[in-house]
Design a protein around this motif. Sequence first.
Motif, PDB file in Angstrom:
ATOM      1  N   ALA A 298       0.840  -1.192   0.000  1.00  0.00           N
ATOM      2  CA  ALA A 298       0.000   0.000   0.000  1.00  0.00           C
ATOM      3  C   ALA A 298       0.877   1.244   0.000  1.00  0.00           C
ATOM      4  N   GLY A 299       0.493   2.203  -0.805  1.00  0.00           N
ATOM      5  CA  GLY A 299       1.197   3.482  -0.856  1.00  0.00           C
ATOM      6  C   GLY A 299       0.281   4.557  -1.396  1.00  0.00           C
ATOM      7  N   GLY A 300      -0.021   5.559  -0.586  1.00  0.00           N
ATOM      8  CA  GLY A 300      -0.925   6.613  -1.020  1.00  0.00           C
ATOM      9  C   GLY A 300      -2.308   6.071  -1.294  1.00  0.00           C
ATOM     10  N   ASN A 301      -2.800   6.289  -2.509  1.00  0.00           N
ATOM     11  CA  ASN A 301      -4.137   5.833  -2.882  1.00  0.00           C
ATOM     12  C   ASN A 301      -4.116   4.535  -3.690  1.00  0.00           C
ATOM     13  N   VAL A 302      -3.008   3.800  -3.586  1.00  0.00           N
ATOM     14  CA  VAL A 302      -2.840   2.572  -4.366  1.00  0.00           C
ATOM     15  C   VAL A 302      -2.588   1.384  -3.443  1.00  0.00           C
ATOM     16  N   VAL A 303      -3.310   0.284  -3.697  1.00  0.00           N
ATOM     17  CA  VAL A 303      -3.063  -0.992  -3.030  1.00  0.00           C
ATOM     18  C   VAL A 303      -2.733  -2.007  -4.112  1.00  0.00           C
ATOM     19  N   ALA A 304      -1.638  -2.737  -3.957  1.00  0.00           N
ATOM     20  CA  ALA A 304      -1.226  -3.741  -4.945  1.00  0.00           C
ATOM     21  C   ALA A 304      -1.299  -5.134  -4.341  1.00  0.00           C
ATOM     22  N   LEU A 305      -1.698  -6.089  -5.153  1.00  0.00           N
ATOM     23  CA  LEU A 305      -1.815  -7.492  -4.735  1.00  0.00           C
ATOM     24  C   LEU A 305      -0.910  -8.339  -5.613  1.00  0.00           C
ATOM     25  N   SER A 306      -0.035  -9.117  -4.973  1.00  0.00           N
ATOM     26  CA  SER A 306       0.846 -10.034  -5.699  1.00  0.00           C
ATOM     27  C   SER A 306       0.135 -11.365  -5.910  1.00  0.00           C
TER      28      SER A 306
ATOM     29  N   ALA B  74       6.778   1.468  -5.463  1.00  0.00           N
ATOM     30  CA  ALA B  74       6.921   2.919  -5.275  1.00  0.00           C
ATOM     31  C   ALA B  74       7.610   3.552  -6.481  1.00  0.00           C
ATOM     32  N   ASP B  75       8.646   2.891  -7.010  1.00  0.00           N
ATOM     33  CA  ASP B  75       9.347   3.406  -8.187  1.00  0.00           C
ATOM     34  C   ASP B  75       8.452   3.380  -9.423  1.00  0.00           C
ATOM     35  N   VAL B  76       7.691   2.294  -9.562  1.00  0.00           N
ATOM     36  CA  VAL B  76       6.805   2.168 -10.721  1.00  0.00           C
ATOM     37  C   VAL B  76       5.787   3.300 -10.749  1.00  0.00           C
ATOM     38  N   LEU B  77       5.246   3.629  -9.593  1.00  0.00           N
ATOM     39  CA  LEU B  77       4.212   4.663  -9.528  1.00  0.00           C
ATOM     40  C   LEU B  77       4.743   6.060  -9.831  1.00  0.00           C
ATOM     41  N   GLN B  78       6.070   6.215  -9.838  1.00  0.00           N
ATOM     42  CA  GLN B  78       6.661   7.518 -10.162  1.00  0.00           C
ATOM     43  C   GLN B  78       6.835   7.740 -11.662  1.00  0.00           C
ATOM     44  N   ALA B  79       6.641   6.678 -12.453  1.00  0.00           N
ATOM     45  CA  ALA B  79       6.782   6.816 -13.913  1.00  0.00           C
ATOM     46  C   ALA B  79       5.743   7.795 -14.447  1.00  0.00           C
ATOM     47  N   ASP B  80       6.163   8.665 -15.353  1.00  0.00           N
ATOM     48  CA  ASP B  80       5.281   9.720 -15.859  1.00  0.00           C
ATOM     49  C   ASP B  80       4.005   9.159 -16.475  1.00  0.00           C
ATOM     50  N   GLU B  81       4.145   8.084 -17.283  1.00  0.00           N
ATOM     51  CA  GLU B  81       2.963   7.533 -17.966  1.00  0.00           C
ATOM     52  C   GLU B  81       1.928   7.000 -16.977  1.00  0.00           C
ATOM     53  N   ILE B  82       2.403   6.500 -15.835  1.00  0.00           N
ATOM     54  CA  ILE B  82       1.485   5.968 -14.828  1.00  0.00           C
ATOM     55  C   ILE B  82       0.909   7.094 -13.966  1.00  0.00           C
ATOM     56  N   ARG B  83       1.755   8.028 -13.562  1.00  0.00           N
ATOM     57  CA  ARG B  83       1.272   9.150 -12.748  1.00  0.00           C
ATOM     58  C   ARG B  83       0.199   9.939 -13.484  1.00  0.00           C
ATOM     59  N   ALA B  84       0.326  10.033 -14.792  1.00  0.00           N
ATOM     60  CA  ALA B  84      -0.655  10.791 -15.575  1.00  0.00           C
ATOM     61  C   ALA B  84      -2.031  10.134 -15.564  1.00  0.00           C
ATOM     62  N   ARG B  85      -2.059   8.832 -15.308  1.00  0.00           N
ATOM     63  CA  ARG B  85      -3.330   8.090 -15.331  1.00  0.00           C
ATOM     64  C   ARG B  85      -3.955   7.943 -13.946  1.00  0.00           C
TER      65      ARG B  85
ATOM     66  N   ILE C  35      10.777  -5.048 -14.387  1.00  0.00           N
ATOM     67  CA  ILE C  35      10.795  -4.696 -12.972  1.00  0.00           C
ATOM     68  C   ILE C  35      12.188  -4.318 -12.482  1.00  0.00           C
ATOM     69  N   HIS C  36      13.229  -4.945 -12.993  1.00  0.00           N
ATOM     70  CA  HIS C  36      14.572  -4.679 -12.470  1.00  0.00           C
ATOM     71  C   HIS C  36      15.135  -3.335 -12.920  1.00  0.00           C
ATOM     72  N   GLU C  37      14.581  -2.739 -13.974  1.00  0.00           N
ATOM     73  CA  GLU C  37      15.140  -1.462 -14.431  1.00  0.00           C
ATOM     74  C   GLU C  37      14.763  -0.284 -13.527  1.00  0.00           C
ATOM     75  N   PRO C  38      13.479   0.002 -13.195  1.00  0.00           N
ATOM     76  CA  PRO C  38      12.264  -0.446 -13.889  1.00  0.00           C
ATOM     77  C   PRO C  38      12.025   0.371 -15.141  1.00  0.00           C
ATOM     78  N   MET C  39      11.372  -0.274 -16.133  1.00  0.00           N
ATOM     79  CA  MET C  39      11.154   0.373 -17.423  1.00  0.00           C
ATOM     80  C   MET C  39       9.797  -0.081 -17.965  1.00  0.00           C
ATOM     81  N   ILE C  40       8.988   0.862 -18.418  1.00  0.00           N
ATOM     82  CA  ILE C  40       7.691   0.520 -18.994  1.00  0.00           C
ATOM     83  C   ILE C  40       7.886   0.056 -20.433  1.00  0.00           C
ATOM     84  N   LEU C  41       7.474  -1.169 -20.705  1.00  0.00           N
ATOM     85  CA  LEU C  41       7.591  -1.737 -22.042  1.00  0.00           C
ATOM     86  C   LEU C  41       6.344  -1.491 -22.871  1.00  0.00           C
ATOM     87  N   ASP C  42       5.202  -1.446 -22.193  1.00  0.00           N
ATOM     88  CA  ASP C  42       3.944  -1.234 -22.899  1.00  0.00           C
ATOM     89  C   ASP C  42       2.927  -0.725 -21.887  1.00  0.00           C
ATOM     90  N   ILE C  43       2.067   0.184 -22.308  1.00  0.00           N
ATOM     91  CA  ILE C  43       1.016   0.685 -21.433  1.00  0.00           C
ATOM     92  C   ILE C  43      -0.193   1.012 -22.294  1.00  0.00           C
TER      93      ILE C  43
END
Length: 391
Positions: A224-232, A246-257, A366-374
């Motif tokens: 959980a972080g902010g307004n997001v809950v993730a389930l593995s 936390a790093d993934v959620l900082q990506a511009d393409e995701i933050r914009a959505r 995940i290891h980069e992390p880098m968005i491959l497709d959205i």
Amino acid sequence: MDKRKTVLSSAIVLYFVIGLEILIMISPFAGFFYTVFNPFLLEIAKYPATRWLSAFFLPHMVIPPDAFLMSLRVAGSVLFVLGLAVFAFCALQIYAAKFFKRGAVLKGLYTYIRHPQYLGLAICGIGLSILWPRFLVAVLWLAMILIYYFLSKDEEKRMLKAHKTDYEAYMKKTGMFLPRAVESKIAPSTAAGKVALFAVIATLVIGGAFSLRAYTTRHLPLWAGGNVVALSILPEDTSMMDHRMADVLQADEIRARLKPGENYLVYFLPQNYIMQGLVADTGGEWKLYKRHHTIGMIVDWIFHPFRHLREGHHSLHGGTEHPGPGSGVVRRLVFLRVLDVEVDKSSDVFSMNARRVPKFMADIDIHEPMILDIRDLPEDTGWGKVPTPVF
């Protein structure tokens, strides 16, 4: 009397059709089935008093997160197969006796109880309620055992008319559904006592299902972080999710959505996870009723309860995950907006009163992390508007 028996028997068949929804929904007949059944599910999901009936009370899409839930899932398969075996064995006895004109069947399990076929179906139903843990299945199991009781009483009346002396003697030394020594201690003889016993069983079944749901949501692997809950989905991904979300959620393409003030549930899953169509419509290949793997998935569902979740996304399609640049450890994150509930704690995103609307998905190295497709997603799952499991 025969007409009433036909109606009651038809109700049992209907129970198993609804209980075996999981088998139908992955078959080519899913469209026909949901044409009839889905309007009912959607109707009961409209109202707070009945919404819980379409919900699920045990994990179905995730690997059970602890030994207790894993053991319970295995027990579901064992009880389902055991119950079917008891029913089939007794049915074989009965039809063999009719074919060879041997009279009433009084051997085998019938030596100890008068209605082992119904007992077998009841055991099978318990297993089915674990394998496809929709509250509705558990409630209909209660209706089914009540029907078994009335069918059994009807059969005994007919047997007493046909073989009064012999069947009376048989009844004195056998129990109805349990060995007489056990049944005589727990089964009341009065009508009021029988009603009270059924009420106790109903309370244990429904109360137990709600307790299991609460237990499940408390033990799910969440971040959980902010307004997001993730389930593995996979337990081995939990650490990866904890370190990278936390790093993934900082990506511009995701933050914009992601909009402030809105709550989101994110499924952290392998790119080729086989059940992802239950979460969102991520593509036609995940609409399993179109993939013609029904028999293999049924076998896995019963006899290998975790393989189709852990390895099915590789083996079903005969390949491996799509490699990405760098490390090649790719995970698909499916974002759903959570509506109609206040999210004060992480488990609130799974509330039965919540609406979970697919928004977008991202394939991420995940290891980069880098968005491959959205890409954005339609608001339905791969099964349209059918209420599906959320964990």
